[in-house]
Design a protein around this motif. Structure first.
Motif, short mmCIF file in Angstrom:
data_model
loop_
_atom_site.label_atom_id
_atom_site.label_comp_id
_atom_site.label_asym_id
_atom_site.label_seq_id
_atom_site.Cartn_x
_atom_site.Cartn_y
_atom_site.Cartn_z
N ILE A 8 -8.93 -39.66 -8.46
CA ILE A 8 -10.34 -40.01 -8.20
C ILE A 8 -10.83 -40.99 -9.25
CG2 ILE A 8 -12.69 -39.11 -7.97
CD1 ILE A 8 -11.50 -36.41 -7.21
N PRO A 9 -11.33 -42.15 -8.82
CA PRO A 9 -11.86 -43.10 -9.80
C PRO A 9 -13.19 -42.61 -10.38
CG PRO A 9 -12.22 -43.91 -7.57
CD PRO A 9 -11.39 -42.66 -7.45
N SER A 10 -13.65 -43.25 -11.41
CA SER A 10 -14.93 -42.88 -12.02
C SER A 10 -16.04 -42.88 -10.98
CB SER A 10 -15.28 -43.85 -13.14
OG SER A 10 -16.60 -43.62 -13.60
N GLN A 11 -16.87 -41.86 -11.04
CA GLN A 11 -18.02 -41.76 -10.14
C GLN A 11 -19.34 -41.95 -10.90
OE1 GLN A 11 -17.47 -41.12 -6.55
NE2 GLN A 11 -15.58 -41.89 -7.45
N GLU A 12 -19.25 -42.52 -12.08
CA GLU A 12 -20.45 -42.79 -12.88
C GLU A 12 -21.44 -43.64 -12.07
OE1 GLU A 12 -21.52 -41.87 -15.82
OE2 GLU A 12 -19.75 -40.79 -16.56
N GLY A 13 -22.70 -43.21 -12.08
CA GLY A 13 -23.75 -43.95 -11.39
C GLY A 13 -23.90 -43.62 -9.92
N ARG A 14 -22.99 -42.81 -9.37
CA ARG A 14 -23.07 -42.46 -7.96
C ARG A 14 -23.85 -41.16 -7.77
NH1 ARG A 14 -17.88 -42.53 -4.44
NH2 ARG A 14 -19.19 -43.57 -2.90
N THR A 15 -24.67 -41.12 -6.72
CA THR A 15 -25.42 -39.92 -6.35
C THR A 15 -24.82 -39.36 -5.07
OG1 THR A 15 -27.45 -40.80 -7.34
CG2 THR A 15 -27.69 -38.98 -5.78
N VAL A 16 -24.49 -38.07 -5.11
CA VAL A 16 -23.75 -37.42 -4.03
C VAL A 16 -24.52 -36.20 -3.54
CG1 VAL A 16 -21.57 -36.34 -3.40
CG2 VAL A 16 -21.60 -38.11 -5.16
N PHE A 17 -24.55 -36.01 -2.24
CA PHE A 17 -25.13 -34.80 -1.65
C PHE A 17 -24.03 -34.06 -0.91
CE2 PHE A 17 -28.04 -33.11 1.96
CZ PHE A 17 -28.14 -31.87 1.35
N VAL A 18 -23.79 -32.80 -1.30
CA VAL A 18 -22.75 -31.97 -0.68
C VAL A 18 -23.40 -30.75 -0.04
CG1 VAL A 18 -20.59 -30.71 -1.01
CG2 VAL A 18 -21.11 -32.68 -2.48
N THR A 19 -23.23 -30.56 1.25
CA THR A 19 -23.75 -29.35 1.89
C THR A 19 -22.73 -28.23 1.74
OG1 THR A 19 -22.86 -29.83 4.10
CG2 THR A 19 -25.03 -30.75 3.56
N GLY A 20 -23.24 -27.00 1.70
CA GLY A 20 -22.35 -25.85 1.52
C GLY A 20 -21.64 -25.87 0.19
N ALA A 21 -22.38 -26.25 -0.86
CA ALA A 21 -21.77 -26.48 -2.17
C ALA A 21 -21.67 -25.22 -3.03
CB ALA A 21 -22.55 -27.55 -2.93
N ASN A 22 -22.07 -24.08 -2.50
CA ASN A 22 -22.09 -22.87 -3.33
C ASN A 22 -20.74 -22.15 -3.39
OD1 ASN A 22 -23.23 -22.35 -0.49
ND2 ASN A 22 -22.50 -20.32 -1.08
N SER A 23 -19.80 -22.53 -2.50
CA SER A 23 -18.51 -21.84 -2.53
C SER A 23 -17.44 -22.70 -1.87
CB SER A 23 -18.60 -20.49 -1.79
OG SER A 23 -18.89 -20.70 -0.42
N GLY A 24 -16.18 -22.26 -2.01
CA GLY A 24 -15.08 -22.86 -1.28
C GLY A 24 -14.93 -24.36 -1.46
N LEU A 25 -14.69 -25.05 -0.37
CA LEU A 25 -14.44 -26.49 -0.41
C LEU A 25 -15.61 -27.26 -1.00
CD1 LEU A 25 -13.00 -26.95 3.22
CD2 LEU A 25 -11.69 -26.57 1.12
N GLY A 26 -16.82 -26.84 -0.67
CA GLY A 26 -18.00 -27.54 -1.18
C GLY A 26 -18.13 -27.44 -2.68
N PHE A 27 -17.91 -26.25 -3.20
CA PHE A 27 -17.99 -26.04 -4.65
C PHE A 27 -16.92 -26.86 -5.36
CE2 PHE A 27 -16.92 -23.97 -8.63
CZ PHE A 27 -18.16 -23.70 -9.18
#
Length: 315
Positions: A8-27
């Protein structure tokens, strides 16, 4: 060459929204992106779950760029309210990962009366994508990744009975919703290209990944047969961290292209690679029909008008 977290390249400066982020694949997806410097918005069904996940990530990750958002995907009106908060707080969105999902519950309905799996897995993610599209379009090279499942290959879209009213089968409904995920990702890709919007739409699936979906399904259905089946199959399952790799590749790899799908190397476990899309998802007429029907079902519950306008503009 094997693609891993280290790829994974640097993600500096990127804003990301992940649904279902409390567990499993999302976390695991949120954690990997945080470790690479991204600002991550954790979309979770309750604030309690979101805050618990946020604290765990702060404890395990040397990064504080974490925001939380309560978003109940079983209620389109609450989806609309939650997304208004993102639009107020953020000026751009580089990456949307439509990850949350429910799997094979007893027949259950969303707040708007839709079959729960179709509502959560497909309708709400389509609605939130279209509502956030103006924000995503502000950032050139942005991406939307929609997470499906290997169940897509067994899925069939019943355009005359999307809600399973003529006879509910929980696994058929799950497979339909996962096929709908891929069809949405492909149709979105086509419409983005037609509108000359610099946004990529990709799909990914985790193969057989060990998450809380299996235990939740057993608990909700009280199926001892299912519990035994999962126990016997357990050696075939890979960790959720491995299962998250396909969606992370789709989200971050510079060579990944719109319209592509990524999955485990052997389609049920292993490191990620580009993989076959379910043949049923390649039917452009069915994709168009599903899109139109989904827009009608979303109705006025979520304001997707600006997203629709962006996609209807041929440039």
């Amino acid at each position: 060459m094997t693609w891993s977290i280290n790829s994974i390249p640097s993600q500096e400066g990127r804003t990301v929204f992940v649904t279902g982020a409390n567990s499993g694949l999302g976390f695991d997806t949120a954690q990997a992106l945080l470790e690479k410097g991204a600002t991550v918005i954790l979309g979770c069904r309750t604030l309690e779950k979101a805050e618990r996940s946020r604290q765990k990530l702060l404890d395990e990750t040397d990064c504080g760029k974490i925001d939380v958002l309560e978003i109940d995907l079983a209620d389109l009106e609450k989806v609309n309210e939650a997304l208004d908060k993102i639009a107020v707080k953020y000026k751009k969105l580089d990456l949307l990962i439509n990850n949350a999902g429910v799997m094979a519950p007893p027949q259950t309905f969303s707040k708007q009366g839709f079959e729960l799996q179709f509502a959560v897995n497909h309708l709400s993610h389509m609605a939130l994508t279209l509502k956030l599209l103006p924000l995503i379009a502000k950032q050139p090279g942005s991406r939307v990744v929609t997470v499906s499942s290997g169940a897509q290959y067994m899925g069939k879209i019943n355009l005359d009975d999307l809600q399973g009213g003529e006879g509910y089968d929980r696994w058929s409904s799950y497979s339909q919703s996962k096929l709908a995920n891929v069809m949405f990702a492909l149709e979105l890709s086509k419409r983005l290209q037609q509108s000359n919007l610099d946004i990529a739409s990709l799909s990914a699936h985790p193969g057989l990944a060990r998450t809380n979906l299996q235990s939740t399904s057993v608990k909700l259905n009280g199926s001892w047969q299912e519990a035994i089946a999962y126990k016997l199959m357990d050696p075939m399952f890979q960790s959720s961290r491995m299962g998250a790799l396909p969606q992370l590749l789709a989200a971050t790899d510079p060579t990944a292209k719109t319209g592509e799908q990524y999955g485990p190397r052997f389609n049920f476990r292993g490191y990620p690679k580009i993989c076959r899309i379910a043949p049923s998802a390649l039917n452009s007429d069915e994709r168009e029909q599903l899109w139109q029907l989904s827009e009608k079902l979303i109705g006025d519950a979520v304001d997707i008008s600006k997203g629709k306008e962006l996609l209807s503009t041929k440039k």
